[in-house]
Structures are given as C-alpha cells and as structure tokens.
Write a protein that holds these residues in place. Structure first.
Motif, short mmCIF file in Angstrom:
data_model
loop_
_atom_site.label_atom_id
_atom_site.label_comp_id
_atom_site.label_asym_id
_atom_site.label_seq_id
_atom_site.Cartn_x
_atom_site.Cartn_y
_atom_site.Cartn_z
N PRO A 137 12.17 6.07 25.67
CA PRO A 137 11.90 5.47 24.35
C PRO A 137 13.15 5.39 23.48
O PRO A 137 13.35 4.40 22.74
CB PRO A 137 10.86 6.41 23.73
N ARG A 152 1.58 9.24 25.65
CA ARG A 152 1.95 10.52 26.26
C ARG A 152 1.46 11.68 25.41
O ARG A 152 1.23 12.77 25.91
CB ARG A 152 3.48 10.60 26.42
N MET A 185 5.62 3.77 23.19
CA MET A 185 5.83 4.34 24.52
C MET A 185 5.43 5.81 24.57
O MET A 185 4.95 6.31 25.59
CB MET A 185 7.30 4.18 24.94
N LEU A 186 5.65 6.52 23.47
CA LEU A 186 5.39 7.96 23.45
C LEU A 186 3.98 8.31 22.98
O LEU A 186 3.49 9.41 23.26
CB LEU A 186 6.40 8.66 22.54
N SER A 187 3.34 7.39 22.25
CA SER A 187 2.06 7.76 21.64
C SER A 187 1.00 8.10 22.68
O SER A 187 0.23 9.04 22.52
CB SER A 187 1.56 6.62 20.74
N THR A 207 11.31 12.81 29.02
CA THR A 207 10.44 11.69 28.64
C THR A 207 10.87 11.05 27.33
O THR A 207 10.46 9.92 27.02
CB THR A 207 8.98 12.17 28.50
N VAL A 209 15.14 2.47 24.67
CA VAL A 209 14.53 1.21 24.22
C VAL A 209 14.83 0.96 22.75
O VAL A 209 15.18 -0.16 22.33
CB VAL A 209 13.01 1.24 24.47
N MET A 210 14.70 2.03 21.93
CA MET A 210 14.97 1.90 20.50
C MET A 210 16.43 1.51 20.27
O MET A 210 16.74 0.65 19.42
CB MET A 210 14.64 3.22 19.80
N PHE A 216 8.64 0.36 18.96
CA PHE A 216 8.59 0.32 20.41
C PHE A 216 8.64 1.74 21.00
O PHE A 216 7.89 2.06 21.94
CB PHE A 216 9.77 -0.51 20.95
N ALA A 217 9.51 2.58 20.47
CA ALA A 217 9.62 3.96 20.95
C ALA A 217 8.33 4.73 20.72
O ALA A 217 7.85 5.48 21.58
CB ALA A 217 10.79 4.66 20.26
N PHE A 218 7.74 4.51 19.53
CA PHE A 218 6.49 5.21 19.20
C PHE A 218 5.37 4.77 20.15
O PHE A 218 4.58 5.60 20.61
CB PHE A 218 6.10 4.93 17.75
#
Length: 751
Positions: free
Chosen positions: A201, A450, A446-448, A197, A204-205, A442-444
């Motif tokens: 991200p 989750r 996507m993961l936040s 997972t 994307v980053m 952007f990465a944060f």
C-alpha cells in the motif's frame, strides 16, 4: 584396589542378563537381578515405592534394559521418571534429590547417592550392596571412563499428573502452550509479515502521489526493487511459518492420541458395558475437532490479530474517519453474533444428541454384523438407521436455519466495509484540497480488508467456540469419568500364591437394588481347583469380577493370600490372573502373536508350550502356516472351539497364579472339550484354578465345588459330598444326566 578398578568391577560381578522363569517372565529366586533393574528398584524404594521386576517389559532374556524402558517401568508404578543425559556439572547439583541411577557404558548401573562440589566428587553405591556399606567417592575423570552421561531420574509423584488432569479447554490450551519455542517463532514470523503487508500500500501511495505526479522513473525502479525483495522475503517467511504450524499440529496430534488412548484404557470395564462402542468412538472423535480449532481457526485469528495491531494504527494515520467506520462495522458484527449465541447453543445441543444416537446405531450394526446377517435383520437395522439419519438431518437443518440468520445480517455490513468505504473515501478525496488524498485512499482500500477480516474472524470465532465447547463436553463425558480405583499404579504388590477367602461379601450392581452376591463366605487354600455352579443369575460371573478387581465397591472382605483385593495394585492383581471367558476376542495378527499377547518378550517356544498345554497344538500344526497363520478381524478362519483353545493358551502364557475359566467350555465342541478335560489337571498343577461352568460333568475332578443360588453361597464341598447333602446340586446333576437314568449317582460315586 583403586577407585577406578572398584567402579569397573561392578560389571564383572554381575553379568548383563535378565533371567526369567521360562514362560512366566518372573525373576527366578536363584538368579541375580540385573544391576540396572536393581538400581531402579533401590532408588524407588528410597521414595517408598516397591517395583516388581516382572513388570519390566523386556525384548529377550539377553537384552540390557534401556533407559527408556526403565523410566516407563517406574512411571507405570506411579512415579515421576525421566531418561536423561547429564553432564558432570549437573551431577554436582543433585545433592538432595535422592538416588540417581547412572547407566554405565558396559550395560550395568550404579547409584549416585550424593555429591561434594568442594571436593569435585560424587558418591556412588553398588545397587546390590547393603545400605550399611560406605559409598564410593569418584571424581570426574574416573567416572567418565565408564559413564557416557545416560541416567534415570526418579521421584515420587507430586500432585495431579498431566494424565490425570480433567479434559477441558484450559488443559488443551496448556498442551498448546507447551510448544512455546515454536509459538514464539510463529509469532515473530507473523509480526514480520504484518509489517511487510504495509509495503505494497505504501508503494501504491508513493506511485500515485510521487511517480505519476512528477514522472520520476528512478523512483519507480527503486520501488520495484524494494517490492521484489519484500515479496521474496515474504514468500520464504510464509513457507517457514506454515511449516512450523504443521509441526506443532503433528506434535499436538501425537500427544492427544496418547492421552486419549491412555484414558480409555484406564476407564473401568463397567463404562464400556453400559455405553455403545459407536457412541464412545463418536464422542472421542470430537477431541480432534477441538484440536483443529486450536491450531486452525484460533491460531489463525490470533495471528490476524497480531496483524491488526500493526495495521490499525497505520489506518488511523492514513484516514482516521474511514478507520472509525471500519471499527464501527466490526463492532456491529460482534453484536449480531453475540445476540444469536445462546439460541444457537440450545439448538446445537439437539444436534449432539442426534449425532451420538446415529453413531451408536452404526457402531452396533458393525460390531454385531454376524448376528444381523444370520438372523436376516437387515430391514430392521436399515429402518433404525433411516430413523437416526432423519433425526440427525432434522436437527442439523434446524441449526443451519438459525445459524443462517446472523450470516445474512452480517453480509451487508461486510459488503459496506469493502465497497461502501470506497464511496466514502472517494467523497473525502474529492473534498480534500491537498492533492495527496488519492494515494492515501488507494492505500487505505488495500489495507482495510486486511483489517476487516481479523475483526470479522474474531466475531465468528465466538460462534465457532460454541460448537467447540459442545465438542469438549462430548469428549469430556467419556475422558473425565472416574478412572479405575486408585489408578492402575498404586497399591500393594505381594507375590501371590492363590489362597482365596470371601468373608461376608455382598455386592449390588448400580442399576438394580437386588444383590448380585449376598453375604458370601468361603475359603480355599492355594493350589485348589475350585468349581462354581448355579443357575443363571446366581452370581457366578460376579464373583470372578470381584476377584479381578473389576468391581470394588463391595461390602465385607475379599482376600488373596491374606491381602485385601482393594489394597492390591490393580495391574499387579490382573497380571497374576489368567482369564478365559465364554466369548474371547482374538486380535488381528498371527496365532503366535495372539498367544504371547500378554508377554511380548516371549518366543515361539513359549507359545508352543502354552498351546500344547491348552490342547491347541494339534490343530495349529494343521494350519497352512502353523503358528504364523494370520487371524483376520473376527477370526473367521477359526472354529469356536479353536478360538477357545487359543484363548486358554493365551491365558496360560503368563503362568498365572490364579486361572479363571468363566464358562470357557460352553463354546467347545465335544472333541475340544475332551482334549481340554484331559489336560485340565495338568493345567491346574501349581496354581489355583476357578472353573465356572453349567456342565457339572466337567467339574467332577475339582477339589471343591461352590454352589450359588440367588447370590448366596449354599454349599461348598467335593462332587461326591454335594450329591449326598446339597439338594440344589443334586437337582442340577439329575437334570443334566437324565439319559443315565439311575446311573448318575452311582457314576458319581465311582468317580
């Protein structure tokens, strides 16, 4: 003779038969017990337990008992037993384990009583040999000629068995943990998926910070390739994980079904008499709600927490400020749920009571539908159902209203975790001078979520646990009740002939203070046909219940063949009885299957023999399909007399030493009663028979008649003597024979 020849001769001396007495399933005295059966009996005797070969389920007279059936037989007697496959090297370690039953390839068996690793031999003993005979030393080569590795291991039970353990969340958790290999695979797959997972991200980053900034097409192609490979691998791994979860769930369902049903069968009859069937079924159904929690929400949350352990450090790496905001919001959700936990518990207790009463009303209506229809009770039952539904709905609504508040408070916090963090992140990105904060944002983002989902799920798990705890309490209120005394597997197993003795026996039901039996004393020898009479409530059925071991908390002494009933193994005791009640339940299936239900190894010929003895043969043969006629639930295609005669045939199929007819003739029509009375002496031949009846005319041929009054034994004598000396019996006889006028006593003397 060589060692190999002597070992091979085991099967030549004993033919692989399982001889039984026709119709009874008992070992005949003149026949030799099958070597496999004898081997298990000798091994059990070593551990101080005597097995009854009559209890071994066989599918036919010529069948060779399998390892599984032998193991199950020993387990039913309270032993630890396993059917296994062993290798020679494993036999070398069986030194102080007691006898090991080795099942030979030709259908016989031998006992391994020791091993010598230095000489590479095992010591075998013929199961029919005397204990003083010297064991035979056999090496690996010669043993493998007649043995394929099949064996039965036995020992006495140690401590609390898994089936006797109380039904609790810890017990259920232990059941889940038995699937360790599968759980390990699930954990490994989840951990791998957690790392996967991180790739999207990161990609994307990288695209934002590297590809778009520097217009690098080669980097874009590389990232696309990596993403495609990771996506395929994630799909395959996800499929495998879901499949393993389904397999674990199916195994747990099977184990729970077996455990619950076995516990229900071991509950005393007194429990079922005092609790509605619908209420019991509703409470038992809660078990599966708990199983769904363990393999559903709990497992999912656990797997999500594994994801959290991987993603949380990465979030702090991307942006520690936003990571702390996510943790703070999750902590607020936990506090809100904990604050409402206790009030929700109190309200949900009312839901449980309302739902149990609703289930009881539904079950009672279904089981008593004949009475409802015949007495036109539909309006009353509908009114009761409406009341129960309204009460359950009101309780559910109150619980739903209260449970709605924590969800209402939590929603804005969750919304801030998904939207508010974007705004905070945007502000941080605008104030950052490095130029690389946009990709990280952007990465944060996507993961936040989750990360937020497992934290919010953990909070809700606490709320769900309250409901599951209530479900466990409901199921435990049935499954954790005291089982029948000493379990069904302990106690003496004497060969009963039927001599019965009551010595100063008194018994009082728990719900009353008035004794049902008070200082009852009498004795009858084996083979007696004993009648029991008395007014309603005099203790007739209670006396038969004590004989069957249904109630054992009596005072005084109740003995069969000199053995105290409380010391006899409960299963063995009841298998020695045949019981026919006033109302008998027939199972869905053919007439033949119903008759041989007590001994499934028997055949159609045995069913015909029992039906002929019970006077049921003539109406069975008039049926469309004879003995294969299907009996539906509730047996609507049979009359009351036909059902009763089938119940008598079912009781006779096991050739019981003691036969109890408890008001068995009260539901018979005159024709059926005449047929049964004509066969009564033939049925009673060779066994003790106890006939409880209000109809004194059916007891005239009894050897002895016991007269009960208010729980006391007034007199016991044959019919003629009772007419002369027992006022209560004479009064009952006169009341039932008014139509004979003064011929009643003269008729009695003539008889």
């Amino acid at each position: 003779m060589s060692i190999g020849q002597r070992l091979g001769s085991l099967t030549q001396r004993y033919q692989p038969t399982f001889p039984t007495d026709a119709g009874s399933g008992r070992q005949t005295n003149g026949d030799v017990i099958h070597p496999r059966v004898q081997a298990v009996m000798v091994a059990a005797r070593f551990h101080g337990i005597e097995l009854d070969p009559g209890e071994l389920v066989s599918t036919g007279a010529q069948d060779i008992p399998s390892a599984a059936s032998l193991s199950e037989w020993a387990q039913s007697a309270g032993m630890w037993a396993r059917a296994v496959r062993l290798h020679w090297r494993q036999l070398m370690h069986c030194v102080d384990t007691g006898p090991v039953v080795l099942l030979l390839t030709d259908g016989s068996a031998t006992l391994m009583v020791g091993a010598d690793a230095d000489r590479h031999v095992v010591f075998l003993r013929d199961p029919h040999a005397l204990a003083s005979e010297i064991a035979l030393a056999v090496d690996e080569l010669r043993l493998e000629r007649v043995w394929s590795g099949e064996a039965v291991l036995l020992r006495a039970q140690r401590g609390q068995t898994e089936t006797d353990a109380p039904f609790t969340l810890s017990w259920l958790s232990g059941l889940v943990l038995q699937e360790k290999p599968s759980l390990r695979d699930i954990g490994f797959a989840s951990l791998t998926l957690s790392f996967l997972t991180i790739f999207p991200p990161l990609l994307v980053m990288t695209v934002v910070d590297k590809v778009l900034t520097h217009h690098s097409y080669s980097t874009l192609v590389l990232l696309a390739t990596i993403l495609a490979i990771a996506t395929v691998y994630e799909a395959v791994l996800g499929y495998a994980r879901r499949l393993i979860v389904m397999v674990v769930g199916a195994r747990l369902d099977a184990k729970l079904n077996l455990h619950v049903f076995n516990r229900l069968l071991r509950l005393p009859l007194d429990y079922f008499e005092r609790h509605p069937a619908g209420e019991t079924m509703h409470k038992i159904a809660q078990v599966y709600k708990v199983r769904e929690f363990l393999t559903g929400k709990l497992l999912t949350t656990f797997l999500d927490m594994m994801t959290l352990t991987v993603l949380l450090p990465f979030l702090f790496y991307l942006n520690s400020t936003l990571a702390f905001v996510v943790l703070a919001c999750s902590a607020l959700i936990v506090l809100v749920v904990l604050a409402y936990l206790r009030p929700l518990q109190r309200v949900f207790a009312k839901v449980i009571v309302a739902e149990s009463e609703k289930a009881a009303a539904l079950g009672e209506t279904i089981f008593g539908i004949k009475t409802v229809k015949s007495l036109a009770l539909e309006p009353q039952r509908r009114m009761l159902w409406d009341t129960r539904v309204a009460e359950a709905g009101k309780a559910r609504l109150a619980f739903g209203k209260l449970a709605n508040w924590p969800q209402t408070i939590v929603n804005p916090i969750e919304r801030f975790m998904s939207i508010g963090i974007v705004l905070v992140g945007a502000y941080l990105a605008m104030t950052d001078k490095s130029g690389y904060a946009v990709g990280a944002l952007f990465a944060f983002m996507m993961l936040s979520m989750r990360v937020a989902q497992p934290l919010a799920g953990l909070a809700r798990l606490i709320e769900n646990y309250e409901e599951v705890g209530a479900a466990i309490s409901e199921a435990a209120s049935v499954l954790n009740r005291p089982l029948e005394y000493g379990t069904l597997s302990r106690g003496l197993r004497p060969q009963l002939s039927g001599a019965i003795a009551f010595d100063d026996v008194s018994f009082t039901y728990g719900s009353t203070k008035i004794p049902a039996l008070e200082r009852v004393t009498f004795a009858v020898p084996a083979g007696t046909m004993l009648g029991i009479v008395g007014r309603s409530g005099s203790g007739k059925s209670t006396l038969t219940r004590l004989l069957q071991g249904i109630n054992r908390d009596y005072s005084g002494f109740l003995k069969i063949d000199g053995n105290d009933v409380r010391e006899i193994n409960l299963r063995h005791l009841r298998q020695s009885f045949g019981v026919v009640l006033q109302e008998n339940f027939l199972f869905r299936g053919s007439i033949c299957e119903n008759i041989i239900a007590g001994r499934p190894g028997l055949t159609l010929n045995d069913a015909v023999r029992a039906a002929r003895l019970a006077g049921a043969e003539e109406f069975i043969e008039r049926m469309p399909n004879g003995y294969e006629t299907l009996i539906e639930e509730g047996s609507p295609n049979l009359s009351g007399g036909q059902r009763q005669r089938l119940a008598i045939a079912r009781a006779l199929i096991t050739d019981p030493r003691i036969l109890i007819l408890d008001e068995a003739m009260s539901a018979l029509d005159p024709e059926s009663e005449a047929v049964l009375n004509a066969n009564l002496l033939r049925i009673a031949h060779g066994r003790t028979m106890i006939v409880v009846s209000h109809r004194l005319s059916s007891l005239i041929d009894c050897d002895q008649i016991l007269v009960l009054e208010n729980g006391k034994a007034v007199d016991i004598a044959p019919h003629r003597l009772l007419l002369e000396r027992c006022g209560i019996y004479r009064q009952l006889w006169t009341q039932q024979n008014r139509h004979l006028g003064n011929q009643g006593p003269r008729h009695a003397k003539a008889s």
